[in-house]
Design an enzyme around this catalytic site. Structure first.
Site, PDB file in Angstrom:
ATOM      1  N   GLY A  37      -0.197   4.948  -1.859  1.00 16.13           N
ATOM      2  CA  GLY A  37       0.470   5.834  -2.786  1.00 16.13           C
ATOM      3  C   GLY A  37       1.068   5.076  -3.960  1.00 16.13           C
ATOM      4  CB  SER A  38       1.427   5.802  -7.520  1.00 17.68           C
ATOM      5  OG  SER A  38       0.067   5.501  -7.734  1.00 17.68           O
ATOM      6  N   GLY A  39       4.154   4.606  -6.983  1.00 19.73           N
ATOM      7  CA  GLY A  39       5.606   4.614  -6.916  1.00 19.73           C
ATOM      8  C   GLY A  39       6.159   3.332  -6.318  1.00 19.73           C
ATOM      9  CG  HIS A  40       5.132   2.082  -3.111  1.00 19.72           C
ATOM     10  ND1 HIS A  40       6.353   2.530  -2.681  1.00 19.72           N
ATOM     11  CD2 HIS A  40       4.212   2.906  -2.552  1.00 19.72           C
ATOM     12  CE1 HIS A  40       6.169   3.581  -1.885  1.00 19.72           C
ATOM     13  NE2 HIS A  40       4.883   3.831  -1.797  1.00 19.72           N
TER      14      HIS A  40
ATOM     15  CE  LYS B 145       1.852   0.520   1.158  1.00 23.91           C
ATOM     16  NZ  LYS B 145       0.549   0.685   0.456  1.00 23.91           N
TER      17      LYS B 145
ATOM     18  CG  ASP C 116      -1.993   4.575   2.866  1.00 24.02           C
ATOM     19  OD1 ASP C 116      -2.309   5.505   2.100  1.00 24.02           O
ATOM     20  OD2 ASP C 116      -1.034   3.809   2.643  1.00 24.02           O
TER      21      ASP C 116
ATOM     22  CG  HIS D 123       6.265   6.681   1.486  1.00 29.20           C
ATOM     23  ND1 HIS D 123       5.929   5.852   2.520  1.00 29.20           N
ATOM     24  CD2 HIS D 123       5.392   6.400   0.492  1.00 29.20           C
ATOM     25  CE1 HIS D 123       4.887   5.128   2.180  1.00 29.20           C
ATOM     26  NE2 HIS D 123       4.548   5.427   0.955  1.00 29.20           N
TER      27      HIS D 123
END
Ligand SMILES: Nc1ncnc2c1ncn2[C@@H]1O[C@H](COP(=O)(O)OP(=O)(O)O)[C@@H](O)[C@H]1O
Ligand SMILES: Nc1ncnc2c1ncn2[C@@H]1O[C@H](COP(=O)(O)OP(=O)(O)O)[C@@H](O)[C@H]1O
Ligand SMILES: [Mg+2]
Ligand SMILES: [Mg+2]
Ligand SMILES: [Mg+2]
Ligand SMILES: [Mg+2]
Lengths: 207, 339, 339, 207
Positions: free
Chosen positions: B54-57, B105, B110, B219
């Site tokens: 996921g994005s945001g990391h 991860k 995922d 998250h």
């Protein structure tokens, strides 16, 4: 036992459309509420491809429809369930291609194996595996589509008593108990559609 | 009200465009399905390294694309797994003669999407190894089938794998190495303020002043426990001691990652590192390598995570091997390198 | 209640210790008075580059210590000028045969303390050049004797000066270059949330949801104007157009710095860069170089700044020249370099 | 005109101690409130060094005391004003060293020049320059310590009508008007101490 893919998919799409709100409600209780959308929109795209002028001619035979569905669900459908259904459709297409008669049992078993390899869920984890595994077992034993559909429906209904150990529902713990798993209901609807394609009067009494 | 400086609609696509433009000499953005590729690759490499999530990391993972680290990345939407088709295409772009290793991860989405991509890759004749990163001690619960979450150790895995891949090592060796690094690593994260929800523009959960989420994830899910914020030295001691208890036994040489969760300043992170190093040395351990900065955030959460990795023979050399990526810092030693 | 993860008392000393420990291969921390020194230096360099200022803006300046950028740094307390004695000793540690150049951000305290150090250095026979960075368009007020504040352009100045110094250029040439870069640069910053006050643990000033400080500084002072937050595209257009109006005329090739103020995510910053680049190209300008990230924050303020620098001949080469520092990223081109 | 540094500094330290609260109040109104602390603590350290056994012997003469004060204020005193006073003391030490009689005028002028080089303040900017410049001018003309002290006091008092253009006070705009600049008061106290060292009855009527 023989049945071609396209009529099964058409019937399946109809019953999913009818069950959409119920499937959404179930995924709201245990997950994020998108399961009904994911499944319905995937089937809509599949039918659109099947209805494309000339499509029926591209690749006739028992498997046709499932290869389209496999690609669409693997490539374009979101959520955890989308690509898992894609794996099932792909294996059904492969098996029906090889053997239009015995392909259903072989394809369902291979789909189950792929889904379990990828999703790592066992029977009892409250996932679509709880509907798929009993259906695969019935087909394996050769008891017919109706028996498989009834077994899938039974497995799906029984998830209402399970605590989720896989998927998003595992985060809500006890909260989802009492209602069945949406993915399992979605699988049960597929086998109901299959049985009803052979025997239009058939119903597993799902929704 | 959305997050202050994210565009309405899809926040990931413009960021990827900007990222690819700013680092055009290092990475390439490909569309349909969206994935990124490193432009440069050690000619000795026979296995492609692919990560995603996921994005945001950010800067994870795309910031680690480039020579010495990753070959391709599949970025999902904010906090959402990438689609299996993205992983498939990223893998096809990255595959070497011996195939690809997936750095995954440990999150259901995922695992499933990388798993499906792996099935498809194998059908196409591409060998696939999987490294599963599951370092988060806060989710070390034997009751759950989902296992520990993957967090900060991902950076360590990606760095060591990258350096080892550059030496021409094969698929099985790299897969084993990556899993060994993950197994030798544990992390723990705390937060004093939730990240701003992308949808509402408000904190994703409420925390009173003086409260701390202890064992928080990346998250936006809350931690299992909320504690009264202890003085910093006590907090660091508690986290270190829990990490040392959770960490499987092994060598006493450690790599320490002090990671910012998004809104935490370098003043804080380096101060925490100073403290953590002192505590570890008191416990008789050696802080041989370190990384301090915002590498695996949860959007703009205020907090930090500590990751400890027990270093085996040769890992230090791989850690310090040069990497040419948008985000990994200069670690190689001047005197050894003399560039 | 203090800031969540800063130690009670002096927050700077532990952070400096941690920083020096984490980057021991690149920098050295010296005490009494506190300053930092780069370990490596291009042998061609004949002038030392010294910067400094209040803390709370990390990675600036200490993150830019090392070959290709700064030789020594004098860090003050949070948002407070370093003492002249720190600047003096940093300068003595850095001085080359032709002396030192001071990179000074335009704040009274910094000017005075660097000025006093310069007086003392001259008494000791060390030549001193001063580069004054004053890029902040929000303080471009002809009424005030204090002039524009120094902000994001400092990074650009330090990078270009570093590369030029590595070519063996002399004191006057470097001083002139640094001042020319500052003169060719303008910045503008906005904030949606103030930084956490180090003393109270609360935001340093209040902003309602949907409000934006427009033209905010990096020391927690409020901006002259508070506006209703426009949609991101409109905000970027407004900022770019004001910057282009404020920027002295010159070449149409630009360097664009999108800088995070502390709590702003890379998702936001790269999205803003994508937007800014599009607007600039619409205006007929060329975005030749860029830097996107948190380089000159104000602790954990939520916001961003845009800096535009008009690039003169040769500046691009200096911008891309390799730098071995804790924080400056890899910019040199693979194909040109072929390392 | 001659006067040695140490007695001037002792007297200055006393009057700063007495004026500490007033200086703090002035810096609170226009700045951050630390001026009184900065100046008092600097002078305390200087006297501690001067009172060290044997210190008087280290370097006798008119300048002694100001060299110590220069070093202490440059090296150890914070705030904007600390090192500016350090520059003044350093220049006074240098000038008195060269010429114990005429050194006061020369040293004050050189100190003013250094302070203006570094601080870039002009007369009228509402800084300590507004007290120092008139004192330097009187000493230049040779009108004596008392005249210089009165000129400094007058200059300091007049800052109450000025809007600050330098230093932290420039940020508060009109708000500080009505009260004099703390740094200028601090400088005026120095010249009052100088005049009173010669003529113990002297007062510029400052605090
Ligand atoms: N690991 C798994 N293996 C098999 N099926 C799973 C697994 N995880 C979740 N599922 C199925 O997916 C369904 C939810 O699908 P969907 O709503 O599309 O996913 P998401 O949770 O990503 O929104 C669940 O009801 C469950 O049947
Ligand atoms: N540029 C300048 N030149 C000369 N004196 C100055 C200048 N800026 C400030 N001052 C003096 O410094 C005094 C304040 O000193 P201090 O409180 O120690 O500084 P700070 O503002 O750093 O706390 C002011 O009252 C003023 O007289
Ligand atoms: Mg769902
Ligand atoms: Mg979903
Ligand atoms: Mg003050
Ligand atoms: Mg002060």
């Amino acid at each position: 036992m023989t049945a071609t893919a396209a009529p099964v998919l058409r019937r399946y799409a109809e019953s999913v459309a009818a069950a959409h709100d119920e499937l959404t409600r179930l995924d709201q209780a245990s997950g994020d509420g998108d399961f009904g959308d994911n499944l319905r929109s995937g089937l809509t795209r599949v039918l659109a491809e099947l209805d494309r002028p000339g499509a029926e001619l591209d690749r006739p035979g028992a498997a046709h429809g499932f290869d389209v569905a496999g690609r669409v669900f693997l490539d374009e459908v979101g959520g955890t369930s989308g690509p898992l259904f894609g794996l099932l459709f792909t294996e059904l297409a492969r098996a029906l291609d090889e053997n239009p008669d015995g392909g259903w049992a072989r394809g369902t078993a291979a789909g189950l194996a792929a889904i379990q390899r990828v999703g790592e869920a066992e029977v009892g984890d409250r996932t679509l595996v709880d509907a798929l595994a009993p259906a695969a077992a019935e087909l394996e034993r050769g008891t017919g589509f109706a028996a498989a559909a009834r077994a899938a429906a039974e497995g799906a209904r029984a998830t209402a008593d399970l605590r989720a150990r896989r998927g998003r529902a595992s985060y809500v713990g006890e909260r989802a108990r009492g209602l069945p798993d949406p993915g399992a209901m979605g699988v049960a609807l597929l086998f109901e559609a299959l049985a009803a394609t052979k025997d239009p009067g058939f119903s597993a009494g799902l929704c | 009200m959305s997050a202050p400086f994210l565009p309405a609609g899809d926040p990931v696509a413009p960021a990827l465009r900007g990222f690819a433009r700013a680092h055009a000499h290092l990475v390439e953005l490909r569309e349909d399905p969206v994935h990124l590729r490193a432009r440069e690759r050690d000619p000795r490499r026979v296995v492609g390294l692919v990560a995603g999530g996921g994005s945001g990391h950010e800067p994870m993972h795309a910031g680690f694309l480039g020579r010495g680290m990753l070959d391709a990345v599949a970025p999902g939407q904010v906090f959402a797994s990438p689609h299996n088709r993205q992983v498939l295409h990223a893998s096809l772009a990255a595959a070497g003669p011996e195939g690809v290793v997936h750095v995954v991860k440990n999150y259901t989405g995922d695992r499933i999407n990388f798993g499906i991509a792996a099935e498809r890759l194998r059908h196409e004749g591409v060998r696939v190894g999987r490294v599963l990163v599951d370092d988060d001690l806060a989710t070390d619960d034997t009751d759950s089938a989902t296992g520990r979450r993957g967090t900060g150790a991902t950076v360590v895995v990606e760095k060591l794998l990258g350096a080892a891949a550059d030496e021409g090592r094969g698929l099985d060796e790299l897969t084993a190495l990556g899993n060994a690094v993950a197994a030798a690593s544990r992390s723990l994260a705390v937060a004093s303020r939730a990240q701003t929800s992308f949808h509402t523009g408000e904190p994703a959960f409420d925390l009173a002043a003086g409260e701390l989420e202890y064992g928080v994830g990346i998250h936006g899910e809350r931690a299992a426990t909320t504690i009264d914020r202890p003085p910093l030295p006590d907090l660091v001691v508690r986290m270190i001691d829990e990490l040392l208890t959770g960490l499987p036994p092994g060598p006493g040489e450690l790599l320490v990652l002090v990671n910012g969760m998004g809104a935490t300043t370098q003043l804080e992170l380096y101060g925490i590192f100073d403290q953590a190093a002192a505590v570890l040395e008191e416990r008789g351990l050696r802080v041989a390598e370190s990384l301090v900065g915002t590498y695996v955030p949860a959007l703009d959460m205020a907090g930090f995570s500590l990751t400890l990795t027990r270093l085996r023979d040769g890992w230090r050399t791989w850690w310090r091997a040069p990497a040419r990526t948008p985000a990994f810092p200069v670690l190689d030693d001047v005197n050894e390198e003399g560039r």
